[in-house]
Design an enzyme around this catalytic site. Structure first.
Site, PDB file in Angstrom:
ATOM      1  N   GLY A 191      20.790  51.764  36.815  1.00  8.44           N
ATOM      2  CA  GLY A 191      21.614  52.084  35.645  1.00  8.44           C
ATOM      3  C   GLY A 191      21.930  50.834  34.866  1.00  8.44           C
ATOM      4  N   ASN A 192      22.882  50.919  33.978  1.00  8.12           N
ATOM      5  CA  ASN A 192      23.307  49.732  33.219  1.00  8.12           C
ATOM      6  C   ASN A 192      24.786  49.872  32.916  1.00  8.12           C
ATOM      7  OD1 ASN A 192      23.648  51.028  30.489  1.00  8.12           O
ATOM      8  ND2 ASN A 192      21.511  51.530  30.926  1.00  8.12           N
ATOM      9  N   SER A 193      25.379  48.801  32.386  1.00  9.47           N
ATOM     10  CA  SER A 193      26.837  48.798  32.265  1.00  9.47           C
ATOM     11  C   SER A 193      27.340  49.256  30.891  1.00  9.47           C
ATOM     12  CB  SER A 193      27.378  47.403  32.600  1.00  9.47           C
ATOM     13  OG  SER A 193      26.652  46.439  31.885  1.00  9.47           O
ATOM     14  N   SER A 194      26.550  50.054  30.176  1.00  9.27           N
ATOM     15  CA  SER A 194      27.034  50.559  28.887  1.00  9.27           C
ATOM     16  C   SER A 194      28.256  51.453  29.097  1.00  9.27           C
ATOM     17  CB  SER A 194      25.914  51.369  28.221  1.00  9.27           C
ATOM     18  OG  SER A 194      26.438  52.063  27.120  1.00  9.27           O
TER      19      SER A 194
END
Ligand code: CTP
Length: 407
Positions: free
Chosen positions: A205-208
């Site tokens: 995932g990513n930290s958006s």
């Protein structure tokens, strides 16, 4: 919009009336003059003393009080905005039929300003055809009826019928007074970070946080657009008054975006979509190996949704505007801006919002600094560090300016 507004806060007889004290507080703290007009029934839940103390204004529920001042006409005429919260099934019915049997319904008939209803009731009442017809009637006359939230109700039941959060009601209601320069536009916005699963519990995932996408949705809604927000993983609460489509993976997002794209006037890809996904998604949880070896995970490219939208832009909708975001870091091959310019050309979108990413930059923060690029190099606009809401408005200003040039 005037700085200090005359706002009428109508309160009808539902238990959610207790939450309206907080709405009143938010409005007065923002500097507005608030006249509370409760129905007689609502005083069973919250008494006049609370409304008088919090608003600093005298409070009446009947047309027979202070008759010399003709309050049943004066209050509505003087209002810049009327908010009714909670709006019960009975109040919606009386408002839709044009009844004038108490002070609040008189105010609704005499007000010429925008009127916003925030309904709250049990699910069966909200879904009843009589209530649906009343809501449709009020909407057809130009009132804004906010859809209630879905969640825990007064008793053991839960479902649609919950009063939306006070902050949301205030934001939607004040938003009605914004210039409606996106009225009639169908806008699709993606937000948040996608998740690509390795097995049932693990993902890449990513930290958006989704903050910029949500700010774009709220500001477009306030400027009159019909907004669909396609939401991957976010860490912010989602706005009311926009259609929410929840997705998890990049493939889900692709399907959702393509479903909405046909009718969209503007599509904004503010989501952080994974560029790669595991080639295989294990059906069961991956166990640690007994011999201590470390697995290699083979990845494959995901579909580039933005580039896809540009390639398949509907021939029947050639004026559709497609907006991309570019999260960039400068490197030995070029600066943040140079990478952005190259990305605008590569992706072929109409507008690209470039922001530098890194520790404490862009992702998850409330502020950001961006450069907005269009295909006209002379129109490059850099917005110094400011709130994501201000950036959202600048993006809509650019969209409107591009649309007016293409006419
Ligand atoms: N995007 C997309 N589909 C993907 C990846 C990205 O639609 N599979 C969109 C993003 O929503 C954003 C834009 O493309 O609007 C740019 O995303 P970014 O991650 O900055 O660029 P990439 O295309 O991934 O290029 P790179 O990582 O090489 O910079």
């Amino acid at each position: 919009m005037k700085k200090s507004l005359n706002i009428v806060l109508g309160v009808s007889g539902g238990i959610a009336a207790y939450k309206v004290a907080y709405i009143l507080r938010l409005l007065t703290e923002a500097g507005h003059n608030v006249q509370v007009v409760p129905t007689q029934a609502s005083l069973n839940f919250v008494g006049s003393a609370t409304w008088e103390a919090l608003s600093g204004n005298p409070v009446n529920a009947q047309v027979w009080d202070d008759v010399a001042e003709v309050p049943h006409v004066r209050i509505g005429q003087a209002a810049d905005l009327v908010i009714v919260a909670p709006a019960t099934a009975d109040l919606l019915s009386r408002a839709a039929s044009g009844a004038a049997n108490d002070l609040l319904t008189n105010v609704l008939l005499t007000a010429t300003c925008p009127i916003v209803f925030a309904p709250a009731m049990h699910t069966e009442m909200w879904l009843n055809p009589a209530t649906k017809e009343n809501v449709a009637t009020l909407r057809s006359r130009g009132c804004l009826v906010i859809d209630p939230g879905d969640g825990r109700l007064t008793g053991d039941d839960s479902g649609p019928g919950r009063l939306p959060d006070p902050e949301e009601i205030v934001s939607v209601a004040l938003g009605v007074l914004s210039e409606q320069d996106l009225l009639g536009q169908d806008i699709v916005i993606t937000a948040g970070g996608t998740r690509e699963f390795l097995d049932p519990v693990r993902f890449l995932g990513n930290s958006s946080s989704g903050k910029q996408g949500v700010a774009l949705a709220i500001s477009a809604r306030n400027r009159g657009a019909k907004v669909t927000l396609i939401c991957a993983s976010t860490s912010v609460s989602l706005p009311v008054g926009v259609e929410i489509v929840n997705v998890i993976t990049g493939d889900d997002m692709l399907t959702a975006v393509l479903n909405c794209a046909t009718n969209a006037d503007v599509i904004v890809m503010a989501a952080a979509v994974a560029d790669y996904k595991p080639k295989v998604r294990q059906a069961t949880k991956m166990k640690k190996s007994v011999d201590g070896s470390v697995p290699s995970i083979e990845l494959e490219r995901t579909v580039d949704i933005l580039a896809n939208l540009v390639i398949h832009r509907d021939a029947s909708h050639p004026d559709q505007l497609i907006v991309g975001f570019a999260a960039e870091t400068g490197d030995d091959k070029g600066s943040v801006l140079e990478h952005g310019i190259e990305k605008l050309q590569r992706k072929g979108c109409d507008l690209l919002v470039i922001n530098e990413v890194g520790p404490n930059l862009a992702f998850g923060t409330d502020d950001n600094e961006v450069t907005i690029l269009t295909r006209d190099p002379a129109s490059q606009l850099t917005i110094p560090k400011t709130s994501k809401t201000t950036i959202a408005h600048a993006i809509w200003d650019t969209v409107i300016s591009l649309q007016s040039h293409s006419k």
